[in-house]
Scaffold this motif. Sequence first.
Motif, PDB file in Angstrom:
ATOM      1  N   UNK A  87       8.103  12.469   0.626  1.00 44.78           N
ATOM      2  CA  UNK A  87       6.819  12.910   0.079  1.00 44.78           C
ATOM      3  C   UNK A  87       5.799  13.123   1.187  1.00 44.78           C
ATOM      4  N   UNK A  88       5.733  12.178   2.129  1.00 42.78           N
ATOM      5  CA  UNK A  88       4.785  12.309   3.235  1.00 42.78           C
ATOM      6  C   UNK A  88       5.135  13.505   4.116  1.00 42.78           C
ATOM      7  N   UNK A  89       6.433  13.728   4.346  1.00 40.82           N
ATOM      8  CA  UNK A  89       6.858  14.862   5.166  1.00 40.82           C
ATOM      9  C   UNK A  89       6.463  16.180   4.509  1.00 40.82           C
ATOM     10  N   UNK A  90       6.576  16.243   3.182  1.00 42.05           N
ATOM     11  CA  UNK A  90       6.172  17.455   2.473  1.00 42.05           C
ATOM     12  C   UNK A  90       4.665  17.656   2.568  1.00 42.05           C
ATOM     13  N   UNK A  91       3.924  16.553   2.553  1.00 38.22           N
ATOM     14  CA  UNK A  91       2.476  16.659   2.717  1.00 38.22           C
ATOM     15  C   UNK A  91       2.127  17.178   4.110  1.00 38.22           C
ATOM     16  N   UNK A  92       2.812  16.649   5.122  1.00 38.29           N
ATOM     17  CA  UNK A  92       2.571  17.120   6.484  1.00 38.29           C
ATOM     18  C   UNK A  92       2.944  18.595   6.595  1.00 38.29           C
ATOM     19  N   UNK A 105       0.847  -1.201   0.000  1.00 41.37           N
ATOM     20  CA  UNK A 105       0.000   0.000   0.000  1.00 41.37           C
ATOM     21  C   UNK A 105       0.874   1.240   0.000  1.00 41.37           C
ATOM     22  N   UNK A 106       0.528   2.195  -0.835  1.00 42.60           N
ATOM     23  CA  UNK A 106       1.284   3.436  -0.899  1.00 42.60           C
ATOM     24  C   UNK A 106       1.159   4.191   0.411  1.00 42.60           C
ATOM     25  N   UNK A 107       2.288   4.661   0.936  1.00 44.53           N
ATOM     26  CA  UNK A 107       2.276   5.325   2.243  1.00 44.53           C
ATOM     27  C   UNK A 107       1.453   6.602   2.230  1.00 44.53           C
ATOM     28  N   UNK A 108       1.322   7.224   1.049  1.00 48.31           N
ATOM     29  CA  UNK A 108       0.524   8.438   0.964  1.00 48.31           C
ATOM     30  C   UNK A 108      -0.954   8.128   1.156  1.00 48.31           C
ATOM     31  N   UNK A 109      -1.390   6.949   0.677  1.00 45.72           N
ATOM     32  CA  UNK A 109      -2.773   6.548   0.899  1.00 45.72           C
ATOM     33  C   UNK A 109      -3.017   6.284   2.379  1.00 45.72           C
ATOM     34  N   UNK A 110      -2.004   5.736   3.042  1.00 47.36           N
ATOM     35  CA  UNK A 110      -2.120   5.498   4.483  1.00 47.36           C
ATOM     36  C   UNK A 110      -2.297   6.817   5.212  1.00 47.36           C
ATOM     37  N   UNK A 111      -1.490   7.809   4.833  1.00 48.97           N
ATOM     38  CA  UNK A 111      -1.582   9.115   5.485  1.00 48.97           C
ATOM     39  C   UNK A 111      -2.939   9.745   5.220  1.00 48.97           C
ATOM     40  N   UNK A 112      -3.441   9.596   3.984  1.00 53.32           N
ATOM     41  CA  UNK A 112      -4.767  10.116   3.675  1.00 53.32           C
ATOM     42  C   UNK A 112      -5.824   9.447   4.549  1.00 53.32           C
ATOM     43  N   UNK A 113      -5.687   8.130   4.743  1.00 51.45           N
ATOM     44  CA  UNK A 113      -6.645   7.401   5.566  1.00 51.45           C
ATOM     45  C   UNK A 113      -6.597   7.886   7.005  1.00 51.45           C
ATOM     46  N   UNK A 114      -5.389   8.101   7.507  1.00 50.95           N
ATOM     47  CA  UNK A 114      -5.249   8.570   8.883  1.00 50.95           C
ATOM     48  C   UNK A 114      -5.819   9.968   9.053  1.00 50.95           C
ATOM     49  N   UNK A 115      -5.884  10.744   7.963  1.00 51.41           N
ATOM     50  CA  UNK A 115      -6.416  12.099   8.027  1.00 51.41           C
ATOM     51  C   UNK A 115      -7.925  12.134   7.811  1.00 51.41           C
ATOM     52  N   UNK A 116      -8.510  10.989   7.494  1.00 53.21           N
ATOM     53  CA  UNK A 116      -9.946  10.917   7.248  1.00 53.21           C
ATOM     54  C   UNK A 116     -10.699  11.079   8.563  1.00 53.21           C
ATOM     55  N   UNK A 117     -11.596  12.053   8.616  1.00 53.20           N
ATOM     56  CA  UNK A 117     -12.353  12.292   9.840  1.00 53.20           C
ATOM     57  C   UNK A 117     -13.050  11.033  10.336  1.00 53.20           C
ATOM     58  N   UNK A 118     -13.597  10.232   9.416  1.00 55.74           N
ATOM     59  CA  UNK A 118     -14.361   9.061   9.816  1.00 55.74           C
ATOM     60  C   UNK A 118     -13.494   8.038  10.540  1.00 55.74           C
TER      61      UNK A 118
END
Length: 270
Positions: free
Chosen positions: A184-189, A1-14
């Motif tokens: 990439x994830x750090x830049x997103x954060x 699984x792409x780590x960016x998708x993981x980060x998106x999931x962790x940021x999901x309010x639900x």
Amino acid sequence: MNILKILDKLSDDKFFTAEASRLDTITNITNFGKKAAVAAIPLGLGALMTTPVKGGTTKAESSFAFKSTLTDALQLALVLEYLEDEYYRMGLGTSGLIPNADRTVFMQISKHETAHVAFLKSALTSLGQTPGAKPTFDFTAKGNFSPFTDYNQFLILAQAFEDTGVRAYKGQAGNVMSNKDVLTAALQIHSVEARHASQVRRMRANKGWIELANGGNMPSATNPVYAGEQNTNQAGFNTATAFGAEAGSASYDEPMSGSDAQTIASLFIA
């Protein structure tokens, strides 16, 4: 699984709301942590850490300093995220502190910080490092602030923490370049922290950006957060000549060194 998708999931309010039970949420975090641990390891890193090379040394040994730079940067980021995560949890948990009109903003920011902590811990674990334990924080800075009895002071420290985080992530970018996924994830954060900072600054009737080294109606104790922001020379181009010093400096956010970020964070560690 792409780590960016993981980060998106962790940021999901639900992911963090009452739609899931407490047990389900813990299970989800655990499962995602395992997936993050795998996703954060660049292709072939496991082999690099165990395969001998000529001369009797391993690639892991030859890249030890490189890896240490990466994980040290992540450990620093984790301390800063621990600080923000705990700060907003305590603020939201203090009855009557945050006006109802502002609670939604800080509830959302708090969810983001919790997600950042989860990601950084998983990334460190995937790299064979034990995430640092959360420090005991003293948000009064030895009695100099009263953020949980004075909402104005709560906003002041929120701005200082967010502005520090933005600059600190930028300052560590070069130290995480060895791992594309982590970079990439750090830049997103980093971009999310910048949105937090801009929002909190506007809640204090400031501009959403920093001009010169002026934090905007901030106490002198926060000056280290903004030191260096007056720079107007970018790659040999004087932005002040073209746009004026205020606009020129505001056009480029300045990075913060790891040591400076540690010094600022240490003021709030008991």
